[in-house]
Scaffold this motif. Structure first.
Motif, PDB file in Angstrom:
ATOM      1  N   ASP A  50       0.825  -1.214   0.000  1.00 51.70           N
ATOM      2  CA  ASP A  50       0.000   0.000   0.000  1.00 51.70           C
ATOM      3  C   ASP A  50       0.853   1.256   0.000  1.00 51.70           C
TER       4      ASP A  50
ATOM      5  N   GLY B 212       0.716   4.057  -2.872  1.00 49.50           N
ATOM      6  CA  GLY B 212       0.444   5.464  -2.587  1.00 49.50           C
ATOM      7  C   GLY B 212       1.501   6.379  -3.155  1.00 49.50           C
TER       8      GLY B 212
ATOM      9  N   LYS C  41       1.122  10.577  -3.991  1.00 55.74           N
ATOM     10  CA  LYS C  41       0.773  11.096  -2.674  1.00 55.74           C
ATOM     11  C   LYS C  41       2.046  11.425  -1.889  1.00 55.74           C
ATOM     12  N   HIS C  42       1.899  12.307  -0.906  1.00 57.80           N
ATOM     13  CA  HIS C  42       3.029  12.633  -0.046  1.00 57.80           C
ATOM     14  C   HIS C  42       3.382  11.422   0.811  1.00 57.80           C
TER      15      HIS C  42
ATOM     16  N   ALA D  46       3.940  11.193   4.040  1.00 56.40           N
ATOM     17  CA  ALA D  46       3.138  11.084   5.265  1.00 56.40           C
ATOM     18  C   ALA D  46       1.744  10.547   4.964  1.00 56.40           C
ATOM     19  N   GLN D  47       1.164  11.025   3.891  1.00 56.85           N
ATOM     20  CA  GLN D  47      -0.174  10.554   3.513  1.00 56.85           C
ATOM     21  C   GLN D  47      -0.138   9.082   3.108  1.00 56.85           C
ATOM     22  N   SER D  48       0.906   8.686   2.396  1.00 56.47           N
ATOM     23  CA  SER D  48       1.044   7.295   1.980  1.00 56.47           C
ATOM     24  C   SER D  48       1.246   6.379   3.181  1.00 56.47           C
TER      25      SER D  48
ATOM     26  N   ARG E 288       0.247   6.932   6.270  1.00 55.81           N
ATOM     27  CA  ARG E 288      -1.010   6.839   7.001  1.00 55.81           C
ATOM     28  C   ARG E 288      -1.974   5.888   6.305  1.00 55.81           C
ATOM     29  N   GLY E 289      -2.061   5.987   4.991  1.00 57.50           N
ATOM     30  CA  GLY E 289      -2.950   5.102   4.251  1.00 57.50           C
ATOM     31  C   GLY E 289      -2.519   3.652   4.279  1.00 57.50           C
TER      32      GLY E 289
END
Length: 345
Positions: A78, A82, A87-88, A90-92, A94-95
């Motif tokens: 994942d 991401g 995606k950034h 941090a966002q990746s 978290r996801g």
């Protein structure tokens, strides 16, 4: 054969049929919602029984590190997905990490509690939690990206997953079988029958779970969403029902049913790492009796399979498996003549 022997065989058949009914319901659920003929359903049965046996010995069963490994692999996939989507970081992260939080917590708690020789009830809860958590992980890793593939492709994947899980079962638990202690040692006499407490638990638990499944599909929003997906996948998707979420929920329920079945039957028979295949296959035969479409039909077919197996073991014990699996042929022929095959698009 006199009446007393027939009564004993019927009780044995109903007991086995109760387990086959759970597996048949799981098979129908999986096929209706995801179009997957889930051959590895029996592996959840073996994993449930042998995980509980490992906890009984105070060891950490291989299913616990397996769950943690799956969580790490899926989180890594994942994360890469991401980042490739732009995606950034941090966002990746978290996801990737948030969906794996629950499986990791379950795995770490089970790892900590496994050697503590907890009471049998607590060990059963740990077993159900670990094996149930494996269900959506296997779907995410092996099936989710192929959700729109043909039934044949999904069947081939199921065969591969079956062999992989069987091999892992040999690695996790070894070639020796295990048998767990009975949950209730009482026994009751009813005419010529001697009914054990474990038999009552199996029939009662199976009946209660079937009732809960009926209530789930009839009364809950999630159950109605699964029914909608089973009736029309595209229509359900247009109504905002995620097919991926439906698949994960179906695998979660199937894993729970398999684990519970393994826990229930483990005091009555010795379970080996590959025992789940034959048990799951009998549940599949019962599901085929219902055309992989009817839950009541699957339950009735499971009882018939249990009775056929029980009486076959009395008349021709060496051929009982042959008789059970051969019984599927006239059913398939009848359904083939009644509903001619159409090419899948």
């Amino acid at each position: 054969m006199d009446l007393s022997i027939a009564s004993i065989l019927m009780l044995d058949g109903l007991t086995n049929g109760a387990i086959y009914a759970l597996l048949a319901l799981a098979t129908v659920l999986m096929f209706a919602v995801t179009r997957i003929i889930f051959i590895p359903q029996g592996e959840f049965v073996a994993f449930g029984a042998l995980t509980l046996a490992g906890l009984q010995m105070g060891t950490r069963p291989g299913t616990i590190p397996f769950l943690l490994t799956l969580a790490a692999v899926i989180a890594g996939l994942d994360l890469v997905k991401g980042l490739r989507a732009g995606k950034h970081l941090a966002q990746s992260l978290r996801g990737a990490l948030l969906p794996q939080a629950l499986p990791v917590v379950i795995g770490l708690m089970a790892w900590w509690l496994a050697p503590k020789h907890l009471p049998l009830g607590a060990q059963v809860l740990i077993t159900l939690s670990v094996v149930t958590a494996l269900g959506p992980q296997i779907y995410r890793l092996a099936y989710e990206s192929l959700a729109d593939a043909s039934i044949l492709v999904l069947l081939i994947v199921s065969v591969g997953v079956h062999f992989a899980l069987t091999g892992l079962g040999l690695v996790f638990f070894g070639a020796e079988g295990s048998r767990n202690p009975s949950f209730w040692d009482a026994s009751f006499t009813a005419g010529p029958l001697l009914v054990s407490g474990q038999t009552l638990i199996i029939i009662g638990a199976s009946g209660a779970l079937i009732l809960l499944l009926w209530l789930f599909f009839e009364r809950s929003l999630y159950g109605k969403a699964l029914r909608a997906t089973a009736v029309n996948r595209l229509g359900a998707r247009l109504m905002g029902i995620s097919s991926s979420a439906a698949g994960r929920l179906s695998f979660t329920m199937a894993a729970f049913i398999g684990a519970l079945s393994g826990v229930l039957i483990s005091p009555t028979t010795t379970i080996f790492y590959d025992s789940g295949f034959l048990i799951g296959l009998k549940g599949f035969v019962a599901a085929v009796f219902a055309g992989l479409a009817s839950y009541p039909g699957a339950a009735l077919g499971a009882v018939l399979v249990g009775l056929l197996e029980s009486f076959s073991s009395f008349w021709a014990s060496s051929f009982k498996e042959v008789i059970v699996f051969t019984s599927i042929l006239p059913v398939l022929l009848w359904r083939s003549l009644r509903n001619p095959h159409h090419e899948e698009h």
